[in-house]
Design a protein around this motif. Structure first.
Motif, PDB file in Angstrom:
ATOM      1  N   TYR A 108      -2.849  -2.766   3.913  1.00 55.02           N
ATOM      2  CA  TYR A 108      -3.597  -1.467   4.082  1.00 55.02           C
ATOM      3  C   TYR A 108      -2.360  -0.585   5.385  1.00 55.02           C
ATOM      4  O   TYR A 108      -1.842  -1.244   7.028  1.00 55.02           O
ATOM      5  N   LYS A 113      -0.979   5.518   4.515  1.00 55.50           N
ATOM      6  CA  LYS A 113      -3.538   5.439   3.734  1.00 55.50           C
ATOM      7  C   LYS A 113      -3.151   4.798   2.962  1.00 55.50           C
ATOM      8  O   LYS A 113      -4.138   5.226   1.727  1.00 55.50           O
ATOM      9  N   ASP A 114      -2.657   4.094   2.232  1.00 56.36           N
ATOM     10  CA  ASP A 114      -2.956   3.213   0.787  1.00 56.36           C
ATOM     11  C   ASP A 114      -1.981   1.317   1.681  1.00 56.36           C
ATOM     12  O   ASP A 114      -1.322   1.599   2.639  1.00 56.36           O
ATOM     13  N   TRP A 115      -2.231   0.609   0.543  1.00 62.36           N
ATOM     14  CA  TRP A 115      -1.681  -0.754   0.300  1.00 62.36           C
ATOM     15  C   TRP A 115      -0.256  -0.719   0.588  1.00 62.36           C
ATOM     16  O   TRP A 115       0.523   0.407  -0.526  1.00 62.36           O
TER      17      TRP A 115
END
Length: 140
Positions: A108, A113-115
């Motif tokens: 993460y 703000k994402d994988w």
């Protein structure tokens, strides 16, 4: 905190993750990874043979970890991605299968703000505990 601090500092815990007492011995062999490259939407199949080479019946928990060879940021040394319990009689052998998808290599990103999955080389490690890795293979 778990074992990640110990791994990073190269500290040997008294009882590593996955530690257990068995009254028999298990041999690991024939690690196969197919395909050897991670592609979006295509899982990676991991298989190996586990044989009870002892004189008693027993249970073994086979664990698969992933290590990012060149992470873009600080990541754990190894991350547990799956485990399977195998019950075997003396001399009995079983092929154990795991499926790793692209998310097994992801982390993460707080910035995005994402994988995120970074390209590069990963190592698949298989063993009976985090300190008893018996087989290794590369994944790109």
């Amino acid at each position: 905190m778990g074992y990640r601090y110990f791994d990073k500092q190269k500290i040997e815990p008294l009882f590593p993750f996955g530690y257990g007492l068995s009254y028999t011995k298990f041999d690991y062999s024939d690690l196969k990874i197919s395909p050897s490259e991670v592609s979006p939407g295509k899982p990676v199949e991991v298989s190996l043979q586990v044989r009870n080479s002892g004189s008693r019946s027993g249970a073994e928990v086979v664990e698969v970890y992933v290590h990012d060879g060149h992470p873009g940021l600080d990541r754990p040394v190894e991350e547990l991605k799956g485990f399977r319990r195998v019950d075997l009689a003396p001399g009995e052998m079983e092929v154990v299968h795991f499926t790793l998808d692209r998310s097994a290599m992801a982390f993460y990103s707080t910035a995005k703000k994402d994988w995120v999955t970074e390209p590069g080389q990963f190592e698949v490690l298989v063993g009976s505990s985090s300190r008893d890795i018996r087989l290794k293979a590369h994944l790109f």
